[in-house]
Design a protein around this motif. Structure first.
Motif, PDB file in Angstrom:
ATOM      1  N   ARG A 273       0.832  -1.205   0.000  1.00 66.41           N
ATOM      2  CA  ARG A 273       0.000   0.000   0.000  1.00 66.41           C
ATOM      3  C   ARG A 273       0.869   1.258   0.000  1.00 66.41           C
ATOM      4  O   ARG A 273       0.444   2.312  -0.467  1.00 66.41           O
ATOM      5  CB  ARG A 273      -0.919   0.007   1.210  1.00 66.41           C
ATOM      6  N   ILE A 274       2.063   1.156   0.571  1.00 63.98           N
ATOM      7  CA  ILE A 274       3.013   2.266   0.567  1.00 63.98           C
ATOM      8  C   ILE A 274       4.399   1.706   0.852  1.00 63.98           C
ATOM      9  O   ILE A 274       4.533   0.717   1.586  1.00 63.98           O
ATOM     10  CB  ILE A 274       2.642   3.354   1.610  1.00 63.98           C
ATOM     11  N   ALA A 275       5.407   2.294   0.223  1.00 61.84           N
ATOM     12  CA  ALA A 275       6.808   1.922   0.479  1.00 61.84           C
ATOM     13  C   ALA A 275       7.467   3.071   1.229  1.00 61.84           C
ATOM     14  O   ALA A 275       7.380   4.232   0.818  1.00 61.84           O
ATOM     15  CB  ALA A 275       7.543   1.643  -0.827  1.00 61.84           C
ATOM     16  N   PHE A 276       8.139   2.732   2.303  1.00 58.10           N
ATOM     17  CA  PHE A 276       8.678   3.723   3.234  1.00 58.10           C
ATOM     18  C   PHE A 276      10.188   3.527   3.343  1.00 58.10           C
ATOM     19  O   PHE A 276      10.647   2.449   3.701  1.00 58.10           O
ATOM     20  CB  PHE A 276       8.009   3.519   4.599  1.00 58.10           C
ATOM     21  N   PHE A 277      10.965   4.558   3.017  1.00 58.39           N
ATOM     22  CA  PHE A 277      12.425   4.465   3.020  1.00 58.39           C
ATOM     23  C   PHE A 277      12.997   5.280   4.181  1.00 58.39           C
ATOM     24  O   PHE A 277      12.772   6.488   4.273  1.00 58.39           O
ATOM     25  CB  PHE A 277      13.000   4.967   1.696  1.00 58.39           C
ATOM     26  N   PHE A 278      13.754   4.613   5.063  1.00 60.22           N
ATOM     27  CA  PHE A 278      14.436   5.267   6.183  1.00 60.22           C
ATOM     28  C   PHE A 278      15.903   5.488   5.815  1.00 60.22           C
ATOM     29  O   PHE A 278      16.723   4.584   5.973  1.00 60.22           O
ATOM     30  CB  PHE A 278      14.380   4.393   7.441  1.00 60.22           C
ATOM     31  N   ASP A 279      16.253   6.667   5.346  1.00 57.86           N
ATOM     32  CA  ASP A 279      17.664   6.950   5.087  1.00 57.86           C
ATOM     33  C   ASP A 279      18.358   7.280   6.411  1.00 57.86           C
ATOM     34  O   ASP A 279      17.731   7.770   7.353  1.00 57.86           O
ATOM     35  CB  ASP A 279      17.793   8.119   4.115  1.00 57.86           C
TER      36      ASP A 279
END
Length: 527
Positions: A273-279
């Motif tokens: 449903r959503i892709a979440f990137f933690f840099d």
């Protein structure tokens, strides 16, 4: 002839290669919610990999949220330049890995906690909760306990904590009623209340107060599709935010928690449903208390069934707790440098996280891959980890690098989010309610003082001094003159009249407000 890969085939295409490299490496979208890792030393190509993955998700109709730490992800909004200096090497790589290089831009919404380079991102203290707030302010266990009491009392008394001044006013009330509250909730130390107030002041000076307020960010606004069906790419401007790493980490943790708490269970959807990137993912765990790390681990384990794909980006897999690392089934490992014994140990540990390939030594491959290359392991059918492969990461379709400030400003002005989040709301909440309570008490004291009696007059002054702690704008009426039946009353008259005139002159200035809260507040409390 190299077979051309279809980028619209319901997969996330990572890359491939020619001789000595892997066949095309693609991640099935149905396994993307098993989360992922992008790791590697500085300058090895992590940012390009992040952008290419974000493009693939957006193309597949999956919204994306990512932090732009260096300011070079905004280019995803524009097509790549066929006449630019990167076109020739990109074209060469595309042919080698079997993908047709077609430049295109993607729908982008810019966000910024400070509201300078994107739409303001806000939440409320109530939504963030005492655990994350304690982490944000670096509170001790005792201070965190007092903050929990403040939130509990606010809930019981219907005092909404919507912004920074609400929380500050609530703490003032907690301090004033510490003795009574201690009987019900345990010890409430005024020293702890003062320490929390100082931490809030530091946070406010750093600009962290911009995070608190309304309208608060709604998750539906970062989970949108554009008219063509592409997922919205939400970019959080983090260049300035990285100067406050605790604020950066706390905001990302809050957003992940909100996704976990608000999204319904969907099991294993065909795509996330959503892709979440933690840099800079290591900031999420640096100096975090055990309770908070446990919460992150719990969310990482359970949010998969909510249809959320989490990707952690860091220099070394060892930056992440083992419990979180164990949830990351999809891995793109760029080069690691092993100059010291500690680095060599970390390299061996990183290599052990992959399903071995008999064709090469994984640890040696991780050291040997160049910029833009990676060692990859992606989940295959039935969620089985793939054999580790050396892979050339595909070139991006959008522009690589930043865009001009004028272009960013034009995109922000044209965004549908500008109207919704552009102006701050200030509803009646804890600060206003507590100020009204104190003002009402002061008015009652004023009525009593008008009937006579020095003690009633001084009581009125004390109540107004208390009211101004919640709202410095409260107007203090002229004090009624006390009875002149004694020498003490005559002396008191002159003091009150003098300070009453000072009130009238000073109320409109900040220095006057400080005087009222300081000198007179101390004087009246002393009576």
């Amino acid at each position: 002839m190299t077979e051309i890969v279809d980028l619209n085939a319901g997969t996330v295409f990572v890359g491939g290669g020619g001789e000595g490299y892997a066949s095309p490496q693609s991640l099935l979208l149905k396994y993307a919610n098993r989360h992922g890792l992008i790791a590697g030393a500085t300058g090895t190509g992590k940012t390009v990999t992040l952008q290419t993955l974000a493009e693939s998700f957006s193309r597949a109709g999956v919204p994306v949220f990512m932090a732009d730490v260096k300011g070079d992800l905004a280019g995803i909004a524009k097509p790549g330049d066929p006449n630019g200096k990167l076109h020739e090497p990109f074209q060469k790589r595309a042919l080698q890995i079997g993908v047709e290089l077609q430049y295109e831009g993607f729908p982008v919404t810019f966000w910024d906690i400070w509201g300078e380079r994107g739409h303001p991102v806000r939440t409320t203290p109530s939504e963030m909760g005492p655990l994350l707030l304690s982490r944000l302010m670096g509170l001790s266990d005792v201070q965190e306990g007092v903050l929990n009491i403040a939130f509990r009392v606010a809930d019981e008394q219907g005092l909404a904590l919507l912004d920074m001044k609400d929380l500050q006013s609530m703490l003032v009330w907690i301090g004033e009623n510490a003795k009574d509250l201690s009987l019900k909730y345990g010890n409430v130390s005024t020293a702890s209340v003062g320490a929390i107030q100082r931490a809030l002041m530091v946070l406010e000076n750093e600009g962290g107060d911009r995070l608190f307020g309304e309208p608060a960010l709604e998750l539906s606004d970062i989970m949108r599709l554009d008219a063509s069906g592409k997922g919205m790419v939400n970019i959080l401007s983090a260049e300035k935010l990285m100067n406050a790493p605790r604020l950066y980490a706390t905001f990302l943790l809050w957003l992940m928690s909100e996704l976990f708490e608000q999204l319904p269970e969907v099991g294993d959807p065909d795509k996330p449903r959503i892709a979440f990137f933690f840099d800079e993912a290591h900031l999420l765990f640096d100096d975090a208390p055990p309770a908070l790390i446990d919460k992150i681990e719990q969310v990482a384990r359970l949010i998969r069934s909510k249809g959320v794909s989490l990707w952690f980006i860091s220099q070394n897999p060892a930056d992440l707790p083992d419990a979180v690392l164990g949830q990351l089934g999809n891995r793109v490992q760029h080069a690691l440098r092993a100059f010291t014994a500690k680095d060599q140990k970390a390299l061996r540990m990183a290599a052990q996280n992959y399903r071995p390939n008999p064709a090469f030594d994984t640890a040696e491959a991780i050291q040997a891959v160049g910029t833009g290359e990676a060692v990859t392991s992606l989940l295959e059918a039935k969620g089985v980890p793939g054999i580790v492969q050396r892979t050339l990461v595909r070139p991006p379709s959008a522009q690589l690098g930043p865009i001009a400030d004028a272009e960013r400003a034009a995109m922000n002005a044209a965004s549908a989010m500008a109207l919704k989040y552009g102006k701050t709301l200030d509803r009646e909440s804890a600060a206003e309610i507590l100020a009204k309570r104190a003002e009402t008490a002061a008015q009652e004291s004023a009525k009593a003082g008008a009937k006579g009696g020095d003690e009633d007059l001084w009581s009125m002054d004390r109540e107004y001094s208390r009211a101004r702690r919640y709202d410095p704008g409260i107007q203090i009426p002229d004090a009624p003159k006390p009875r002149s039946s004694s020498a003490r009353s005559s002396s008191t008259d002159s003091i009150v009249e003098a300070f009453g005139k000072s009130f009238a002159r000073q109320l409109g200035t900040k220095s006057g407000q400080a005087l009222v809260r300081g000198v007179l507040g101390s004087l009246f409390r002393g009576k």
